[in-house]
Design an enzyme around this catalytic site. Sequence first.
Site, PDB file in Angstrom:
ATOM      1  N   SER A 133       0.837  -1.192   0.000  1.00  0.00           N
ATOM      2  CA  SER A 133       0.000   0.000   0.000  1.00  0.00           C
ATOM      3  C   SER A 133       0.870   1.239   0.000  1.00  0.00           C
ATOM      4  CB  SER A 133      -0.917   0.006   1.226  1.00  0.00           C
ATOM      5  OG  SER A 133      -1.748  -1.129   1.215  1.00  0.00           O
ATOM      6  N   HIS A 174      -0.254   2.023   4.766  1.00  0.00           N
ATOM      7  CA  HIS A 174      -1.660   1.648   4.926  1.00  0.00           C
ATOM      8  C   HIS A 174      -1.808   0.128   4.990  1.00  0.00           C
ATOM      9  CE1 HIS A 174      -5.996   1.530   4.303  1.00  0.00           C
ATOM     10  NE2 HIS A 174      -5.982   2.801   4.676  1.00  0.00           N
ATOM     11  N   PRO A 175      -2.627  -0.375   5.937  1.00  0.00           N
ATOM     12  CA  PRO A 175      -2.694  -1.823   6.194  1.00  0.00           C
ATOM     13  C   PRO A 175      -3.713  -2.597   5.371  1.00  0.00           C
ATOM     14  CG  PRO A 175      -3.984  -0.668   7.831  1.00  0.00           C
ATOM     15  CD  PRO A 175      -3.371   0.404   6.943  1.00  0.00           C
ATOM     16  N   CYS A 176      -4.260  -2.013   4.325  1.00  0.00           N
ATOM     17  CA  CYS A 176      -5.388  -2.660   3.641  1.00  0.00           C
ATOM     18  C   CYS A 176      -5.016  -4.009   3.015  1.00  0.00           C
ATOM     19  CB  CYS A 176      -5.980  -1.731   2.585  1.00  0.00           C
ATOM     20  SG  CYS A 176      -4.875  -1.303   1.242  1.00  0.00           S
ATOM     21  N   ARG A 177      -3.738  -4.248   2.713  1.00  0.00           N
ATOM     22  CA  ARG A 177      -3.355  -5.514   2.097  1.00  0.00           C
ATOM     23  C   ARG A 177      -2.607  -6.444   3.061  1.00  0.00           C
ATOM     24  NH1 ARG A 177      -3.575  -4.545  -3.493  1.00  0.00           N
ATOM     25  NH2 ARG A 177      -3.533  -6.801  -3.775  1.00  0.00           N
TER      26      ARG A 177
END
Length: 226
Positions: A152, A170-173
Amino acid sequence: MSLKVNQNESIGLGEQQFQQFCKLFIQHSDKISNGWEWRQKELNEGYMVKVLLRCKDSKDDLRTRDDQDLQCREVDPFSEEKVNVVNDTEEAQVTTSELIRYEYHVVYSSSYQAPVLYFRACYSDGRTLALKEIWESVDDYYQETLSQGPWSTITQQEHHILGQPFFVLHPCRTSELMTPIMTGATKEQRNVNYITSWLSMMGPVVGLDLPLSYATALSQCYTDLD
């Protein structure tokens, strides 16, 4: 200790598990004097912290004594921090104008059920690095990888616990990255520290490397926490 998951099951990390993995991680950090510490904020809420100095245009970390003059101006975030500092010989080789103070936080996100890497940096005169400067400090390989995924983007947002501006990966993945690792560990009946595996992937993107001993440190306490 390791998360036990089924094949193709998406990994979600609970906050209690997060804190247990952090505890084990910090135990090894203390053993090798790697500078990580746990910062407790609320009864059931806390985060890991590491502060280090780095010479501008260098990937080498400098260990120094506590330096109260090296603070960022925008806020007073470092009043409680312990800084790892350099010996006099190393200090004499570097002018303070070249030093950058990096502060890394590993914080739990209940929304993503995953750890999040927050960080910030400032020059010796207190000026914080802008996002453009942060991007310029990222290795070319990671810049290309970040632009293509699955990593991210580096963004700036409010720290989940402190309410202060930080840069963040960002931790979305995170779940997508960690699921194969933890599933493989379960299948092979191996103890794996989620935080160690995750940080060994995410940390180098922003100049935070882990000694190899973290990967091989499988003490009896892992089993005791299962």
